[in-house]
Design a protein around this motif. Sequence first.
Motif, mmCIF file in Angstrom:
data_model
loop_
_atom_site.group_PDB
_atom_site.id
_atom_site.type_symbol
_atom_site.label_atom_id
_atom_site.label_comp_id
_atom_site.label_asym_id
_atom_site.label_seq_id
_atom_site.Cartn_x
_atom_site.Cartn_y
_atom_site.Cartn_z
ATOM 1 N N UNK A 31 6.434 -6.539 -15.775
ATOM 2 C CA UNK A 31 6.631 -5.571 -16.862
ATOM 3 C C UNK A 31 6.962 -4.216 -16.238
ATOM 4 N N UNK A 32 8.084 -3.618 -16.621
ATOM 5 C CA UNK A 32 8.482 -2.321 -16.054
ATOM 6 C C UNK A 32 9.027 -1.427 -17.161
ATOM 7 N N UNK A 33 8.640 -0.169 -17.111
ATOM 8 C CA UNK A 33 9.104 0.830 -18.082
ATOM 9 C C UNK A 33 10.332 1.549 -17.554
ATOM 10 N N UNK A 131 -0.211 -9.593 -15.557
ATOM 11 C CA UNK A 131 1.028 -8.868 -15.831
ATOM 12 C C UNK A 131 1.182 -7.774 -14.776
ATOM 13 N N UNK A 132 2.182 -7.922 -13.921
ATOM 14 C CA UNK A 132 2.375 -7.001 -12.798
ATOM 15 C C UNK A 132 3.412 -5.935 -13.139
ATOM 16 N N UNK A 133 3.127 -4.717 -12.679
ATOM 17 C CA UNK A 133 4.066 -3.619 -12.877
ATOM 18 C C UNK A 133 4.091 -2.746 -11.637
ATOM 19 N N UNK A 134 5.041 -1.823 -11.584
ATOM 20 C CA UNK A 134 5.114 -0.885 -10.457
ATOM 21 C C UNK A 134 4.064 0.207 -10.620
ATOM 22 N N UNK A 149 -1.284 -4.864 -14.104
ATOM 23 C CA UNK A 149 -1.732 -4.675 -12.721
ATOM 24 C C UNK A 149 -0.679 -3.840 -12.007
ATOM 25 N N UNK A 150 -1.028 -2.620 -11.642
ATOM 26 C CA UNK A 150 -0.066 -1.697 -11.032
ATOM 27 C C UNK A 150 -0.229 -1.655 -9.525
ATOM 28 N N UNK A 151 0.879 -1.296 -8.863
ATOM 29 C CA UNK A 151 0.893 -1.010 -7.416
ATOM 30 C C UNK A 151 0.503 -2.207 -6.547
ATOM 31 N N UNK A 152 0.828 -3.398 -7.003
ATOM 32 C CA UNK A 152 0.566 -4.582 -6.194
ATOM 33 C C UNK A 152 1.605 -4.663 -5.078
#
Length: 465
Positions: A31-33, A131-134, A149-152
Motif C-alpha cells: 500500500x503506497x500513498x 499490509x506493507x508500506x514505505x 507496516x511502515x519502513x520494512x
Amino acid sequence: MKYPAKEHALRVKNHFLAKKESVKKDATAFFIASAKYTNYPYCDQVAPLRQNRYFHYLSGIDQIAGAFVLFNVFNDKLTLFLPNIDEDDIMWSGMPLSPEDALKDYDFDEVLYAKDVAKTLKSLKSTNFDIYTTDTDEYAETAFAKLVIANDASFFYALDESRLIKDEYEISLMRHAAKITDNCHMAVMSALPIETNETHLHAEFVYHSLRQGSKFLSYDPICCSGPSCGTLHYIKNDDEMDGKTSVLIDAGAEWKCYASDVTRCFPITGKFSKEHLDVYETVRDMQAQAMKKIKPGVEWEDLHLLTHRVLIKHFLELGLFQNGTEEEIFDSKVSAWFYPHGLGHMLGMDTHDVGGHANYEDENIMLRYLRIRRKLEAGMVVTNEPGVYFSPFLLEHISKEQEKFVNKELVEKYMYVGGVRIEDDILVTPDGHENLTGITSDPYEIEKIVQKGLSKGKGGFHVIV
C-alpha cells in the motif's frame, strides 16, 4: 500502451517473497500513498507536485495528489484509490480523473475513491493480512495509518531491486527524455551570442525543454563558467561570463517522471585553449576507456578505478603529476583531489536512482562517493561521467605524502579552466551497452557548433528547437 504498473507490482512481489522470511504469501499486501499538495509557508500558493516515485512505479500516475495504490500479493489484484471529489475545487481546477477513465488509461484491476481506503484496509486486516508500506507521512493522522507496516527493510529492498532493471516501456520514456536533452544542450551551445551570464545558459535549456513538452527538469541545472566549473554541484548560475574561457552545463529534461542527466563543456570563444583541451581530452579518454568495458557482470568499482588510472597516465604526460610511477601515484590516492566523485550513478525516476548500494562511510577516499557498488546487469541505466577539477578547496586536502607527486606550479596554470565533466546516459544491454545520449562530445565538433552560433551574432541567432 499503458504504463506497466501490474508488471511492476509483480516484480516487487517476487523480490519481496524471495527476500522476506516467514512472509504470509496468502495474506500480504502493498500500500503506497501518492504525494499531496502542500502550500508554501504562510501563503496560499501551492508548491509544485513531485510525485512519490514508489507510488508512480506501482501506478504510472504523475500529477494526481491524494491518491493511493494497493496490491494484493495473494490474488495479484491492483487497486487505485482516486482522491475524493471536492465539488468546490471543480470550479478552480476542472473535473478530476474519473474511475472509468482511470481504468481505460491505466493498468488497474479496480478503481475506487480515497473514502474507500479505510474500509478496504480494515477488511484485509480482519483476515490477518500484513499490509506493507514505505511510510505514513501523507496520512499519519488517519485511523488506517495504524493498519500498515511502515519502513520494512525487505519491502524497500524489493521496490529498489525492481526499479533497478528497466523494462522496454521505461526505456522508451528515457530515450525520449534523452532526445529532448540532446536538443537542449545543442541549443545552449549554439546560443552564445545571447548568453553573457550563466543565468542565460539556464534559461536557454529550460526554454527548449518546455518547448518540447518537458515541463520538469530532472534536477536543478548546473550552469557554470570559468573557475566555478570546479564546483561539483554549483547552483548559483548567475555569474557574468565575460573574460572566462570555459563553460560546464549539467542538465537533463524529465519525461513522464523518468530522468535524463547529461553534462557538456564548451569554450566560450569557440576555440578550446590548450589547458582546457588538455583537461577535456583527459576526461574524454577516461569516459571512453570505461565505456568500452560496460556490460553485464562488470564491477562498477573496477571501472571507476580504471578511470583514475587513465587520469594519472594523462597527468604524467602533461607534467601535472611527477616524481613517481603510475602505480605509486595510484596507491597514494592523490588523484582523488582532482577527481573526487564517482564515475556515475543509477538513473531512472530519480536522477540518483535507487539500488546502487553506495557506501559513503568507505575509508578509501577514491571510493567514498561512488554511488554504484555492485555488478552491472542488463536493463540498468547508469551515467558514465568522469571529471577532472582544479579547485582550491580540493587541493587544500593534498597531504604532505601526496604533494611530492603534484607539480603545483603547472597546476596553477590550469586553475582558470575550473573543471571538465562529460556525462552520458548508458543502457546496459545483454551484450554490452547503448549510449542513450546523442549530443556530441567531440571537442572539434563542439567548437564548430559554438563558432556557428557566434557567427550569427546577437541579432541573427534563431531558435533551433
